[in-house]
Design an enzyme around this catalytic site. Structure first.
Site, short mmCIF file in Angstrom:
data_model
loop_
_atom_site.label_atom_id
_atom_site.label_comp_id
_atom_site.label_asym_id
_atom_site.label_seq_id
_atom_site.Cartn_x
_atom_site.Cartn_y
_atom_site.Cartn_z
N HIS A 189 0.75 -1.14 -0.21
CA HIS A 189 0.01 -0.08 0.13
C HIS A 189 0.90 1.32 -0.03
O HIS A 189 2.19 1.25 0.61
CB HIS A 189 -1.03 -0.25 1.28
N ASP B 166 -7.51 -5.38 0.20
CA ASP B 166 -8.14 -6.36 -0.78
C ASP B 166 -7.66 -7.72 -0.50
O ASP B 166 -8.15 -8.87 -1.33
CB ASP B 166 -7.36 -6.00 -2.43
#
Length: 370
Positions: free
Chosen positions: A253, A307
């Site tokens: 991320h 996710d």
């Protein structure tokens, strides 16, 4: 001029909507910890919080729930379009087009949040119509007596969900509502800064979210677990993937340098939903990928993101994998529109610069001499 590819570490506005502590793995909506909201709140209450800046009173929440429930039905034109395209169209393309159609149908002026409520209420109806059409199942009309998440699952399944399944979807949608200045939110703001309409802004957000590096990553993460097949294959799969320079889907991320707090919450729900053999096996695979991935990539600050487990959660609840990005969008539309509303209060046209690296003063050559 300093070049910042991907606009990394560039702030374009002040916000009171969402705060992320990437080092400690913390996420706050309007100052409230996502862990507290996931434990004690619900979809409607958090949507109200993001749009109106405060938690609602009982009377305000009841009125808000009624307003959302009243807007769930879609027009015959939108319904016909979805039925005609569901079996061959990409769900995000269908969703993007239907939001444009909503804009065509809505001739009212102003009331940005009112339009946001309409989109938030209607998108689950569109998603359920896509899935049921492609499965040759009869469309289930929305039930205004049900909560947002309960109605969403009811339209997908054709029967009322259990309170526990409703709670899982409620929290999952809450976790996807906003995440500060991500790619799709930025896309919405670029459009809004031109003083275009809110439907056009949301269409831009959906278009950005469609990409596999953003909203499409949840279905890719699930596909990864399915490819591995058994927990015994995990180590070899992960090592082959990383040694060949490929990414582990659901890892990494731009902001978080530790495990995404949303992933921590979704992991618990993925485990809770592991009731049949397939989901149990997929969860075991995911858990093993997480362990090995963190051991190798954690040293570089690369950890599971939202996710990683969200696709598994959506799949366990009965959603088709290619619908996962649309579910993401059904929640993120709240964050998109909240940020647009906030930005327009002190609007400035978003117009960055590019650093030119080409030639200058070149002589024009007539086409006969080229």
């Amino acid at each position: 001029m300093e070049l910042r590819k991907g606009l990394e570490d560039i702030a374009i506005k002040e916000t009171s909507i969402t705060y992320i502590d990437g080092e400690l793995g913390r996420l706050y909506y309007r100052g409230y910890s996502i862990f507290d909201l996931a434990s004690f709140s619900n979809f409607e209450e958090v949507a109200y919080l993001l749009w109106y800046g405060k938690l609602p009173t009982r009377h305000e929440l009841d009125d808000f729930k009624s307003r959302l429930a009243e807007e769930r039905s879609i027009s015959e034109d939108i319904s016909t379009f979805v039925k005609r395209t569901a079996k061959f169209g990409n769900p995000m393309d269908i969703l993007r087009t239907t939001v444009s159609m909503m804009g065509l149908e809505d001739r009212s002026e102003g009331d940005l949040i009112g339009k946001a409520i309409k989109m938030t209420a209607k998108i689950p109806t569109i998603i359920s119509l896509i899935q049921r059409t492609r499965r040759n199942q009869e469309f289930v009309e929305p039930d205004p007596s049900l909560s947002h998440s309960e109605n969403f699952l009811y339209m997908i399944r054709g029967e009322r969900p259990s309170p526990s399944d409703t709670r899982v979807l409620d929290v999952s949608l809450m976790l996807h509502m906003d995440h500060e200045m991500n790619a799709s939110t930025m896309a919405c703001l670029v459009v809004a800064s031109t003083l275009s309409d809110i439907y056009s802004s949301v269409v831009a957000g959906i278009s950005a979210l469609k990409g596999p590096l953003h909203g499409g990553a949840n279905s890719e993460a699930l596909k990864q677990f399915m490819e591995i097949e058994t927990p015994d294959n995990v180590e070899k799969y992960v090592m082959n993937k990383l040694s060949s320079g490929q990414r582990l889907m659901g890892f990494g991320h731009r902001i978080y340098k530790t495990m995404d707090p949303r992933a921590k919450i979704l992991k618990e729900y993925a485990n809770q939903l592991s009731k049949n053999e397939e989901i149990k096996r997929l969860f075991e695979i995911a858990n093993r990928v997480e362990e090995i991935g963190i051991k190798i990539l954690g040293k570089r600050g690369i950890y599971p993101n939202v996710d990683f487990y969200s696709g598994l959660v959506f799949y366990a609840m009965g959603f088709d994998p290619d619908l996962f990005p649309t579910i993401f969008a059904s929640a993120r539309v709240i964050g998109w529109t909240a940020h647009v509303d906030e930005y327009l209060k002190d609007n400035k046209l978003i117009r960055p610069k590019a650093i030119y690296v080409g030639d200058l003063g070149k002589r024009y050559v007539p086409i006969e001499e080229r």
